[in-house]
Design an enzyme around this catalytic site. Structure first.
Site, mmCIF file in Angstrom:
data_model
loop_
_atom_site.group_PDB
_atom_site.id
_atom_site.type_symbol
_atom_site.label_atom_id
_atom_site.label_comp_id
_atom_site.label_asym_id
_atom_site.label_seq_id
_atom_site.Cartn_x
_atom_site.Cartn_y
_atom_site.Cartn_z
ATOM 1 N N HIS A 74 -2.792 -17.498 -32.470
ATOM 2 C CA HIS A 74 -1.639 -16.603 -32.442
ATOM 3 C C HIS A 74 -2.118 -15.166 -32.360
ATOM 4 C CE1 HIS A 74 -1.746 -14.758 -36.523
ATOM 5 N NE2 HIS A 74 -2.396 -15.859 -36.853
ATOM 6 N N CYS A 75 -1.214 -14.277 -31.908
ATOM 7 C CA CYS A 75 -1.491 -12.837 -31.901
ATOM 8 C C CYS A 75 -0.438 -12.176 -32.790
ATOM 9 C CB CYS A 75 -1.480 -12.273 -30.490
ATOM 10 S SG CYS A 75 0.063 -12.526 -29.614
ATOM 11 N N ALA A 76 -0.068 -10.953 -32.510
ATOM 12 C CA ALA A 76 0.847 -10.226 -33.395
ATOM 13 C C ALA A 76 2.249 -10.817 -33.430
ATOM 14 C CB ALA A 76 0.920 -8.763 -32.969
ATOM 15 N N ARG B 33 3.104 -13.853 -31.123
ATOM 16 C CA ARG B 33 3.224 -15.059 -30.308
ATOM 17 C C ARG B 33 2.285 -16.175 -30.751
ATOM 18 N NH1 ARG B 33 0.996 -12.513 -25.504
ATOM 19 N NH2 ARG B 33 0.685 -10.714 -26.846
#
Length: 477
Positions: free
Chosen positions: A26-28, A30
């Site tokens: 995951h990112c910030a 998504r």
């Protein structure tokens, strides 16, 4: 039982089950999946989930927009699905299986520049602030700048250049480090190689044009010009790739017993030699050509047309991932011209997307559930993070995305027509004005106003006139 347990169960089922997940991270905002068979993911059912703000496929990854709570949801998802956590590097490697050649090239370019962006943004803000206090004649009836009347601000101006110089003049060090990190080779050798491109021993790249005589290394039978490559992008990329290639090949053929000595020696020295004799001059010429073509196109009599096309098409480029190419062009423009007239259009495009979402907030102001998605999306977009706005709202309805593209095009024409220049890459939203050169801030503010007003009005007009059947391919790869 967590509040994310049921959504995690639903997402796993609709994504095709555990066996369809190659990696997940995951990112910030998504969840980023690499799926063994992307066709098994039921996109319509996933997007119907209350927790999901939208989906899209980019650089081989199926990405599900969750929002700020993605970290908590991710932890519950991998726990429920009994999956091992993956690093972003592992996900990027796995994603290559779903990419074509062009997508792989763009992904490689993104991997090189993405780690550098925080430093570039900070450097851009610092240069902008230095210009405000050092170049704008704001005191004593417009005859003196702040540093001319205040020793404190003169000291701040001088001190901040320490950071600005480290970010931009020594940029090749960051590039060669990023390449070795990406290629899995010795990062310290990449740093050393980068330092040899910007060493104080060399004639500074900015002083070459006015130098009466260029110093050389004299080997008797041959001479090598002692030219530095401060702020140069392409020479650093080429040199870093050669170093990584040599090290990886040497590792394959040199016995482990002596590899610690032999591999670094026979990788670094030839790489430095090739960089200063072949790759540096070639890369410099290529970079100069690219920057001159872009700058000439933007400042020619047809610059408005180039700006209109770029402003209109930039948001679709974000969907495909091709927008990562602009980082290298921006940095090259900065090294050649002391600024970039390309990046302001990118910031304006982001603002335009946020403005279209703002209009959707107004249109759906009585829909509380919709506002839970649109308000955070608009805020993040105005601060430079566009994915929640683009994929969660604008592409979902279609017509806001078109309105934002038209607004971006209008603002880009104003920006280029006024010769607006940025010091560097900065925060790609409303704070982006801090990275604009002081003499151009006024016209950039006008362009920002266009990027806010035009998409807002058009979105409302399109909604009222029924222009809502425009469809876009959300799964552009």
């Amino acid at each position: 039982m967590s509040k994310y347990t049921d959504p995690a169960k639903d997402l796993l089922e609709r994504i095709g089950g555990k066996e369809n997940v190659a990696t997940v991270t995951h990112c910030a905002t998504r969840m980023r999946f690499v799926l063994n068979d992307p066709k098994k993911a039921n996109v319509e059912e996933i997007e119907a989930m209350k927790l999901v703000k939208g989906t899209f496929t980019q650089v081989g990854q199926f990405q599900v927009i969750i929002g700020n709570e993605v970290s908590s949801f991710y932890n519950e998802f991998v726990k429920y699905a009994d999956l091992d956590s993956s690093s972003k590097e592992e996900a990027n490697v796995a994603a290559k299986q779903n990419m074509n050649f062009l997508q792989r090239m763009i992904a490689h370019l993104a991997d090189i520049f993405t780690p550098l962006i925080p430093a570039l943004v900070v450097g851009g803000l610092i240069l902008g602030f230095r210009n405000v206090i050092g170049d704008i004649k704001m005191l004593e009836d417009g005859t003196k700048s702040l540093i001319e009347v205040s020793q404190f601000w003169a000291g701040v101006h001088s001190f901040l250049w320490l950071i600005g110089e480290a970010v931009f003049h020594f940029l090749p060090v960051g590039i060669t480090w990023a390449i070795t990190k990406k290629m899995g080779t010795s990062q310290i050798l990449g740093i050393v190689l980068g330092i040899t491109l910007v060493s104080p021993q060399l004639l500074n790249a900015y002083g070459v044009a006015g130098a009466e005589e260029i110093p050389v290394w004299d080997f008797g039978f041959a001479q090598i010009e002692m030219i530095g490559y401060q702020a140069q992008v392409i020479p650093a990329i080429l040199a870093g790739l050669v170093l990584a290639f040599l090290e990886r090949k040497l590792r394959d053929i040199v016995p482990n017993a002596i590899s610690m000595i032999v591999v670094p020696f026979f990788a670094l020295i030839p790489a430095v030699l090739i960089a200063h004799t072949v790759l540096g001059p070639i890369g410099w010429n290529i970079g100069s050509f690219v920057s001159n073509v872009v700058y000439s196109g933007l400042t020619s009599s047809f610059g408005w047309l180039f700006a209109a096309i770029f402003g209109f098409a930039y948001a679709p480029l974000v969907i495909t991932g091709l927008h990562h190419m602009t980082n290298a062009i921006d940095l090259q423009l900065m090294s050649e011209l002391g600024g970039t007239n390309l990046w302001p259009m990118i910031a304006l495009s982001n603002i335009a997307q946020g403005s279209a979402v703002l209009a959707m907030i107004y249109i759906n102001r009585k829909n509380e559930e919709e506002k839970q998605v649109s308000i955070p999306a608009a805020v993040s977009c105005y601060l430079g993070v566009t994915e929640p706005a683009i994929f969660g709202i604008n592409l979902k309805y279609g017509f806001p995305f078109l309105a934002a593209m038209i607004g971006s095009m209008t603002a880009a024409v104003i920006s280029v027509g006024s010769n607006v220049m940025a010091n560097s890459i900065g925060v790609g939203g409303l704070p982006g004005i801090l990275s604009i050169q002081p003499q151009h801030m006024g016209m950039f503010a006008v362009a920002m106003a266009a990027a806010i007003v035009v998409p807002f009005i058009l979105t409302i007009v399109f909604a009222k006139t029924g222009v809502s059947k425009v469809t876009f391919n959300k799964k552009a790869a």
